[in-house]
Write an enzyme that holds these catalytic residues in place. Structure first.
Site, short mmCIF file in Angstrom:
data_model
loop_
_atom_site.label_atom_id
_atom_site.label_comp_id
_atom_site.label_asym_id
_atom_site.label_seq_id
_atom_site.Cartn_x
_atom_site.Cartn_y
_atom_site.Cartn_z
N CYS A 135 -7.75 -6.47 6.08
CA CYS A 135 -6.88 -5.45 6.00
C CYS A 135 -6.78 -4.67 7.34
O CYS A 135 -5.25 -5.14 7.89
CB CYS A 135 -7.67 -4.16 5.05
SG CYS A 135 -8.67 -3.27 5.78
N HIS A 190 -11.38 1.08 5.62
CA HIS A 190 -9.96 0.23 5.06
C HIS A 190 -8.97 1.11 6.02
O HIS A 190 -8.48 1.96 6.05
CB HIS A 190 -9.84 0.73 3.53
CG HIS A 190 -8.58 -0.27 2.84
ND1 HIS A 190 -8.11 -1.08 2.80
CD2 HIS A 190 -7.11 0.52 2.76
CE1 HIS A 190 -7.01 -1.60 3.05
NE2 HIS A 190 -6.38 -0.66 2.37
N HIS A 202 -0.06 -2.59 3.13
CA HIS A 202 -2.27 -3.15 3.84
C HIS A 202 -2.54 -3.42 2.96
O HIS A 202 -1.93 -4.91 1.86
CB HIS A 202 -3.27 -1.79 3.63
CG HIS A 202 -2.79 -1.31 1.90
ND1 HIS A 202 -3.60 -1.34 1.48
CD2 HIS A 202 -1.50 -1.32 1.45
CE1 HIS A 202 -3.71 -0.64 0.05
NE2 HIS A 202 -2.19 -0.53 0.26
#
Length: 247
Positions: A135, A190, A202
């Site tokens: 990510c 994240h 993402h």
């Protein structure tokens, strides 16, 4: 008399020998006949074994960068970027659906090109290529490729600390959205890049994709939002005036 008995015994043994070997010969011939009939060229195959040439399947829904080449902003992406800009109208229709917006609202061909190049790439912790990416690497590459931000740190936690805090209702295209996905602590683990209409792109565990912030999971695990670029760079016509503060 003895010679006669020896001759009779010898003849009997020979006759017996022939009767022993004939069935075997007949059986062998019988067992070969179907093979010769079904396969006149004499080529025999192992039962239940099949070969499928070129059975490799690309699960990323896009071509993989050749081994040894860096997929990060380079030659492959540059070529794809040029082609994508040529097909910009088609990309606009595709991503208008994914972002739940009008076609006219999508006025950043470079962003659409970048997303289309990476879309579907599998997740791989520590990865930075089309074989697999995580990510924070995806966020870093997007901001550097699309907006020219070359100073963003590598990890999601560092990116959170580096960016300037903004409210959720201030989010604009190119802003970062952060989540906690491990344990009960609200530590950032994240990151995604905001698009519009509560959508963000993402590198999730399911691969690079567009998700909704109002989705139950992401809404519950949302930590905060950050900005590292000038709103004018996003292509937004009326950028929201953000509060003061350092990066």
């Amino acid at each position: 008399m003895l010679k006669i008995l020896i001759c009779i015994t010898t003849i009997a043994c020979l006759a017996t020998s022939c009767s022993v070997f004939k069935p075997a010969t007949a059986t062998k011939t019988a067992s070969q006949s179907p093979t010769e009939k079904d396969n006149p060229n004499g080529v025999q195959f192992i039962t239940n074994i099949s070969v499928k040439p070129d059975s490799h399947e690309d699960n990323t829904r896009s071509s993989i960068t050749p081994a040894g080449k860096s997929a990060a902003m380079a030659p492959g992406y540059a070529e794809t970027d040029a082609k994508a800009i040529e097909t910009y109208p088609a990309l606009k229709f595709k991503y208008a659906i994914l972002e739940n917006c009008s076609v006219e609202a999508l006025d950043n061909p470079k962003l659409l090109s970048f997303m289309d190049y990476w879309y579907g790439t599998p997740y791989h912790y520590g990865g930075t290529t089309r074989d697999g990416i995580d990510c924070s690497a995806f966020a870093f590459l997007l901001l550097s490729s699309v907006y020219g931000v070359a100073t963003l740190p590598r990890t999601s936690k560092e990116q959170y600390e580096f960016s300037r805090r903004i409210r959720r209702d201030e989010l604009q295209e190119g802003d970062l959205v952060f989540f906690h996905t491990l344990g009960k602590r609200r530590t950032v683990t994240h990151v995604g890049v905001y698009l519009r209409n509560n959508r963000f792109v993402h590198a999730s565990v399911s691969g690079v994709m567009i998700s909704e912030m109002t989705d139950g999971y992401y809404d519950k695990h949302f930590v905060g939002a950050g900005r590292v670029i000038d709103p004018a760079q996003t292509g937004v016509t009326n950028p929201v005036t953000s509060n003061t503060g350092g990066l």
